[in-house]
Design a protein around this motif. Structure first.
Motif, PDB file in Angstrom:
ATOM      1  N   UNK A 146       0.830  -1.204   0.000  1.00 23.34           N
ATOM      2  CA  UNK A 146       0.000   0.000   0.000  1.00 23.34           C
ATOM      3  C   UNK A 146       0.866   1.256   0.000  1.00 23.34           C
ATOM      4  N   UNK A 147       1.854   1.307   0.867  1.00 22.96           N
ATOM      5  CA  UNK A 147       2.751   2.467   0.923  1.00 22.96           C
ATOM      6  C   UNK A 147       3.509   2.626  -0.387  1.00 22.96           C
ATOM      7  N   UNK A 148       4.010   1.517  -0.921  1.00 21.94           N
ATOM      8  CA  UNK A 148       4.721   1.567  -2.200  1.00 21.94           C
ATOM      9  C   UNK A 148       3.819   2.030  -3.331  1.00 21.94           C
ATOM     10  N   UNK A 149       2.552   1.607  -3.284  1.00 24.62           N
ATOM     11  CA  UNK A 149       1.617   1.988  -4.340  1.00 24.62           C
ATOM     12  C   UNK A 149       1.261   3.472  -4.252  1.00 24.62           C
ATOM     13  N   UNK A 150       1.126   3.992  -3.051  1.00 22.23           N
ATOM     14  CA  UNK A 150       0.868   5.428  -2.901  1.00 22.23           C
ATOM     15  C   UNK A 150       2.049   6.218  -3.484  1.00 22.23           C
ATOM     16  N   UNK A 151       3.275   5.780  -3.185  1.00 16.05           N
ATOM     17  CA  UNK A 151       4.455   6.444  -3.753  1.00 16.05           C
ATOM     18  C   UNK A 151       4.471   6.308  -5.272  1.00 16.05           C
ATOM     19  N   UNK A 179       3.934   8.498 -10.896  1.00 18.09           N
ATOM     20  CA  UNK A 179       3.529   8.381 -12.303  1.00 18.09           C
ATOM     21  C   UNK A 179       2.262   9.146 -12.648  1.00 18.09           C
ATOM     22  N   UNK A 180       1.374   9.363 -11.668  1.00 15.92           N
ATOM     23  CA  UNK A 180       0.088   9.986 -11.981  1.00 15.92           C
ATOM     24  C   UNK A 180      -0.004  11.450 -11.545  1.00 15.92           C
ATOM     25  N   UNK A 186      -3.949  -1.153 -18.658  1.00 17.70           N
ATOM     26  CA  UNK A 186      -3.052  -2.067 -17.943  1.00 17.70           C
ATOM     27  C   UNK A 186      -2.961  -1.744 -16.458  1.00 17.70           C
ATOM     28  N   UNK A 187      -3.135  -0.461 -16.100  1.00 23.35           N
ATOM     29  CA  UNK A 187      -3.199  -0.109 -14.673  1.00 23.35           C
ATOM     30  C   UNK A 187      -4.455  -0.714 -14.040  1.00 23.35           C
ATOM     31  N   UNK A 188      -5.565  -0.665 -14.765  1.00 23.62           N
ATOM     32  CA  UNK A 188      -6.811  -1.249 -14.269  1.00 23.62           C
ATOM     33  C   UNK A 188      -6.650  -2.754 -14.073  1.00 23.62           C
ATOM     34  N   UNK A 189      -6.043  -3.422 -15.048  1.00 25.79           N
ATOM     35  CA  UNK A 189      -5.861  -4.875 -14.941  1.00 25.79           C
ATOM     36  C   UNK A 189      -4.971  -5.247 -13.757  1.00 25.79           C
ATOM     37  N   UNK A 246      -1.987  -1.597  11.248  1.00 26.38           N
ATOM     38  CA  UNK A 246      -1.386  -2.907  10.999  1.00 26.38           C
ATOM     39  C   UNK A 246      -2.311  -3.669  10.053  1.00 26.38           C
ATOM     40  N   UNK A 247      -1.734  -4.132   8.944  1.00 24.16           N
ATOM     41  CA  UNK A 247      -2.477  -4.862   7.920  1.00 24.16           C
ATOM     42  C   UNK A 247      -1.840  -6.219   7.695  1.00 24.16           C
ATOM     43  N   UNK A 248      -2.677  -7.238   7.447  1.00 21.03           N
ATOM     44  CA  UNK A 248      -2.070  -8.507   7.041  1.00 21.03           C
ATOM     45  C   UNK A 248      -1.731  -8.406   5.555  1.00 21.03           C
ATOM     46  N   UNK A 249      -0.998  -9.392   5.038  1.00 22.97           N
ATOM     47  CA  UNK A 249      -0.502  -9.322   3.660  1.00 22.97           C
ATOM     48  C   UNK A 249      -1.638  -9.178   2.652  1.00 22.97           C
ATOM     49  N   UNK A 250      -2.748  -9.883   2.871  1.00 19.54           N
ATOM     50  CA  UNK A 250      -3.884  -9.804   1.955  1.00 19.54           C
ATOM     51  C   UNK A 250      -4.531  -8.432   1.956  1.00 19.54           C
ATOM     52  N   UNK A 251      -4.743  -7.857   3.122  1.00 17.25           N
ATOM     53  CA  UNK A 251      -5.344  -6.523   3.216  1.00 17.25           C
ATOM     54  C   UNK A 251      -4.441  -5.470   2.578  1.00 17.25           C
ATOM     55  N   UNK A 252      -3.144  -5.586   2.838  1.00 18.01           N
ATOM     56  CA  UNK A 252      -2.177  -4.641   2.283  1.00 18.01           C
ATOM     57  C   UNK A 252      -2.210  -4.685   0.757  1.00 18.01           C
ATOM     58  N   UNK A 253      -2.241  -5.887   0.206  1.00 21.80           N
ATOM     59  CA  UNK A 253      -2.268  -6.043  -1.247  1.00 21.80           C
ATOM     60  C   UNK A 253      -3.578  -5.521  -1.834  1.00 21.80           C
ATOM     61  N   UNK A 254      -4.701  -5.829  -1.192  1.00 16.31           N
ATOM     62  CA  UNK A 254      -5.992  -5.362  -1.695  1.00 16.31           C
ATOM     63  C   UNK A 254      -6.067  -3.836  -1.706  1.00 16.31           C
ATOM     64  N   UNK A 255      -5.612  -3.219  -0.634  1.00 18.78           N
ATOM     65  CA  UNK A 255      -5.641  -1.757  -0.579  1.00 18.78           C
ATOM     66  C   UNK A 255      -4.688  -1.143  -1.604  1.00 18.78           C
ATOM     67  N   UNK A 256      -3.533  -1.769  -1.804  1.00 24.88           N
ATOM     68  CA  UNK A 256      -2.609  -1.303  -2.843  1.00 24.88           C
ATOM     69  C   UNK A 256      -3.244  -1.372  -4.222  1.00 24.88           C
ATOM     70  N   UNK A 257      -3.970  -2.454  -4.494  1.00 26.22           N
ATOM     71  CA  UNK A 257      -4.675  -2.582  -5.766  1.00 26.22           C
ATOM     72  C   UNK A 257      -5.743  -1.520  -5.937  1.00 26.22           C
ATOM     73  N   UNK A 258      -6.463  -1.226  -4.856  1.00 24.49           N
ATOM     74  CA  UNK A 258      -7.505  -0.193  -4.910  1.00 24.49           C
ATOM     75  C   UNK A 258      -6.892   1.176  -5.213  1.00 24.49           C
ATOM     76  N   UNK A 259      -5.746   1.475  -4.614  1.00 25.86           N
ATOM     77  CA  UNK A 259      -5.068   2.751  -4.887  1.00 25.86           C
ATOM     78  C   UNK A 259      -4.681   2.833  -6.361  1.00 25.86           C
ATOM     79  N   UNK A 260      -4.175   1.728  -6.916  1.00 22.88           N
ATOM     80  CA  UNK A 260      -3.804   1.731  -8.335  1.00 22.88           C
ATOM     81  C   UNK A 260      -5.040   1.959  -9.201  1.00 22.88           C
ATOM     82  N   UNK A 261      -6.148   1.315  -8.848  1.00 19.21           N
ATOM     83  CA  UNK A 261      -7.393   1.507  -9.602  1.00 19.21           C
ATOM     84  C   UNK A 261      -7.919   2.932  -9.466  1.00 19.21           C
ATOM     85  N   UNK A 262      -7.926   3.433  -8.250  1.00 22.74           N
ATOM     86  CA  UNK A 262      -8.546   4.736  -7.983  1.00 22.74           C
ATOM     87  C   UNK A 262      -7.722   5.898  -8.515  1.00 22.74           C
ATOM     88  N   UNK A 263      -6.410   5.750  -8.543  1.00 24.43           N
ATOM     89  CA  UNK A 263      -5.558   6.865  -8.968  1.00 24.43           C
ATOM     90  C   UNK A 263      -5.010   6.635 -10.371  1.00 24.43           C
TER      91      UNK A 263
END
Length: 196
Positions: free
Chosen positions: A15-20, A25-26, A122-125, A149-166
């Motif tokens: 999630x942190x990496x995806x926000x960065x 890029x956006x 490709x960002x959406x995918x 504190x996030x487990x690995x699944x939650x962290x990944x899901x939120x990172x994906x949502x950030x990529x989709x939303x931004x």
């Protein structure tokens, strides 16, 4: 983006990496591309296919850095994180600067629109893959991001949502802006039925 906790103490969080990543890029890349001095910009003499080539380069960079092995390397080494972030900035500036190099010229605008819309796809995918994956693709333990504190699944899901939303939305907006310019310039051509 680069000097705070996103790539420091929170580096293990997708999630942190995806926000960065999305900030680079956006937000930063299009602003840098639009603010480049005229002498550094691509102009009308640029090959019309260059934005699409830049989009493909960005596709390989983004998907490559999100492969589990590369993600693990970026989490483990600050030098790899720096290389990742610099490559995101370089390909982002290349894509945005070539896409908006000559928006008044139909062929360049069409190529730029296609490049940005391809990038949005490709960002959406990738965002959907990360958000909807039934199991974590990265890590197995808990991470801390934004004080949560996030487990690995939650962290990944939120990172994906950030990529989709931004990411997906910003590239789509850029592509649609160029398409809008194409349709409006067609209305103003001599002999057009819609001429004002």
């Amino acid at each position: 983006m680069w000097l705070g906790p996103l790539l420091g103490s929170w580096r293990e969080s997708l999630l942190a990496g995806m926000v960065a990543h999305m900030g680079i890029v956006a937000i930063a890349a299009p602003l840098i591309a639009l603010g480049l001095p005229t002498a550094w910009r691509f102009g009308p003499s640029m090959p019309a296919a260059l934005p699409v080539v830049a989009s493909l380069v960005e596709l390989f960079a983004v998907w490559g850095w999100h492969a589990p092995a590369m993600r693990a390397a970026a989490e483990a080494s600050m030098a790899v994180t720096v290389a990742e972030q610099i490559s995101f900035l370089v390909v982002g500036v290349l894509l945005w600067s070539t896409s908006f190099a000559a928006p008044g010229e139909r062929m360049h605008a069409a190529s730029g629109a296609a490049a940005l819309l391809l990038t949005s796809i490709h960002m959406t995918l990738l965002g959907a893959l990360l958000a909807l994956s039934p199991r974590p693709l990265y890590g197995a333990g808990d991470v801390t991001c934004f004080g949560i504190v996030l487990d690995a699944g939650q962290d990944q899901q939120l990172g994906g949502v950030v990529m989709l939303a931004v990411g997906a939305v910003v590239y789509l907006a850029g592509g649609l802006l160029l398409v809008s310019g194409l349709t409006h310039s067609g209305d103003r051509e001599p002999g057009s039925k819609h001429q004002l």
